[in-house]
Design an enzyme around this catalytic site. Structure first.
Site, PDB file in Angstrom:
ATOM      1  N   HIS A  15       0.802  -1.020  -0.048  1.00 49.41           N
ATOM      2  CA  HIS A  15      -0.006  -0.129   0.071  1.00 49.41           C
ATOM      3  C   HIS A  15       1.078   1.181  -0.024  1.00 49.41           C
ATOM      4  CE1 HIS A  15      -3.553  -2.260   0.933  1.00 49.41           C
ATOM      5  NE2 HIS A  15      -2.807  -3.086   1.536  1.00 49.41           N
ATOM      6  N   HIS A 131      -8.383 -10.666  -1.123  1.00 58.00           N
ATOM      7  CA  HIS A 131      -8.333 -10.346   0.385  1.00 58.00           C
ATOM      8  C   HIS A 131      -9.193 -11.668   0.712  1.00 58.00           C
ATOM      9  CE1 HIS A 131      -7.966  -8.159   3.881  1.00 58.00           C
ATOM     10  NE2 HIS A 131      -9.097  -9.213   4.476  1.00 58.00           N
ATOM     11  N   ASP A 239       2.256  -6.221   2.418  1.00 56.35           N
ATOM     12  CA  ASP A 239       0.877  -5.628   3.106  1.00 56.35           C
ATOM     13  C   ASP A 239       1.297  -4.537   3.798  1.00 56.35           C
ATOM     14  OD1 ASP A 239      -1.655  -5.042   2.993  1.00 56.35           O
ATOM     15  OD2 ASP A 239      -2.135  -6.534   4.358  1.00 56.35           O
TER      16      ASP A 239
HETATM   17  O1  DOR Z   1      -4.194  -4.399   7.668  1.00 52.97           O
HETATM   18  C1  DOR Z   1      -4.849  -4.152   6.636  1.00 52.97           C
HETATM   19  N1  DOR Z   1      -4.530  -2.949   6.197  1.00 52.97           N
HETATM   20  N2  DOR Z   1      -4.923  -4.771   5.862  1.00 52.97           N
HETATM   21  C2  DOR Z   1      -5.936  -4.714   4.609  1.00 52.97           C
HETATM   22  O2  DOR Z   1      -6.267  -5.433   4.045  1.00 52.97           O
HETATM   23  C3  DOR Z   1      -5.545  -3.312   4.186  1.00 52.97           C
HETATM   24  C4  DOR Z   1      -4.638  -2.512   4.781  1.00 52.97           C
HETATM   25  C5  DOR Z   1      -4.931  -0.902   4.418  1.00 52.97           C
HETATM   26  O3  DOR Z   1      -5.117  -0.642   3.162  1.00 52.97           O
HETATM   27  O4  DOR Z   1      -4.621  -0.266   5.427  1.00 52.97           O
HETATM   28 ZN    ZN Z   2      -3.156  -5.028   1.881  1.00 50.49          ZN
END
Ligand code: DOR
Ligand code: ZN
Length: 331
Positions: A15, A131, A239
């Site tokens: 991300h 997911h 992640d």
């Molecule tokens: O912990 C997480 N944060 N899991 C996810 O699937 C999305 C991610 C986020 O975008 O903050």
């Molecule tokens: Zn993610």
């Protein structure tokens, strides 16, 4: 062994966010040759045009090789997805069950509604990243991944047997077994290899360890470590999910661990603890490209024994702290 040179790794689940946050966190992933960039912006990256514009913003922020994804919605235009892939704009499509995690409100509620898009992707060879959690209120949060395998993934896989699937951030032995039984690909985060739910909940609740899928029991962590260190179907996907400090240290804390600044030293540390440093290159640098039909990176990185110097914060984001020393650092 005091030094380890491996092909340059890639991050198959990252991300990067947008705007100021993107500019702040992009340099933290600079060791990664490429990264599959998640599309859960607000609003999400849904169309080919969205992906082109986001890709350009990422490159402008200094990350040169983003591999783009589209966020699958019930209104996704199958022809746009196929064109985006054929033109090399995207590497994969991401399916979020609606409500499963951060910015997943536009995700899929009715799995039948995305059948045409999945059929077109299957036909055109567009990979799908999942997911893997159900969101039903009555399913306990610790069981949401294993429930997804039976309730969602099994019918999806049977309906689209040729669709290339990546089960993202697997957290349970059930998911490991499923990936092996059906020869899927799967990413594993470093926090799920280092921590179990006791680390998050015993002696106080640690919001910086709260991510989704949530940390599980130690026996699941053991299964993940075994898979990561022995099986070429599993590969590196951090992640890494930055949230500003006020969103993490809050009455209702956001899900996500910002691991990018220490991800590779942390993976190396857990592989070393498992006596499997010789398997790090496969996990970090070879298995992902093979799964996606891409060549591995040409150049190498070298890790040496030592403790990395990790900043506690990057901008307004706290860097993941595993609360134990890391024993490998980038040269
Ligand atoms: O912990 C997480 N944060 N899991 C996810 O699937 C999305 C991610 C986020 O975008 O903050
Ligand atoms: Zn993610």
């Amino acid at each position: 062994m005091d030094s380890l040179t491996i092909r340059r790794p890639d991050d198959w689940h990252l991300h990067l966010r947008d705007d100021d946050m993107l500019r702040a966190v992009a340099p933290s992933s600079s060791v990664m040759g490429r990264a599959i960039v998640m599309p859960n912006l607000v609003p999400p990256v849904v169309t080919k045009a969205d992906a082109v514009a986001y890709r350009d913003r990422i490159r402008a922020a200094g990350f040169s090789n983003p591999l783009m994804t589209l966020y699958l919605t019930e209104d996704t235009d199958p022809a746009d997805v196929v064109a985006a892939h054929a033109e090399g704009v995207i590497t994969a499509v991401k399916l979020y069950p609606a409500g499963a995690t951060t910015n997943s409100a536009s995700g899929v509620r009715d799995f039948d509604a995305v059948r045409p898009a999945l059929a077109a992707m299957e036909e055109a060879g567009v990979p799908l990243c999942l997911h893997g959690e159900v969101t039903d209120r009555e399913i306990d949060i610790f069981d949401r991944e294993s429930a997804f395998l039976d309730k969602r993934l099994e019918p999806l896989r049977k309906a689209h047997p040729s669709l290339k699937l990546t089960l993202e951030h697997v957290t349970t032995k059930d998911a490991v077994d499923y990936v092996r039984a059906h020869d899927l690909g799967a990413t594993i985060t470093v926090q799920h290899l280092m921590l179990d739910r006791n680390d998050m909940l015993v002696g106080g609740m640690r919001p910086h360890y709260y991510c989704l899928p949530i940390l599980k029991r130690a026996r699941h962590r053991d299964a993940l470590l075994e898979a990561a260190t022995t099986d070429d179907r599993f590969f590196l996907g951090t992640d890494s999910a930055p949230h500003p400090l006020h969103a993490k240290e809050a009455e209702c804390c956001a899900a996500g661990c910002f691991t990018a600044p220490l991800a590779l030293p942390a993976y190396a540390t857990v592989f070393d603890e498992a006596g499997a440093l010789d398997r790090l290159e496969a996990f970090a640098s070879l298995n992902g490209p093979r799964h996606y039909g891409l060549p591995p990176n040409d150049d190498t990185v070298t890790l040496v024994r030592g403790t990395p110097d990790i900043p506690p914060k990057v901008g307004d984001v706290a860097v993941f702290d595993p609360a134990r020393p890391l024993t490998w650092t980038l040269q």
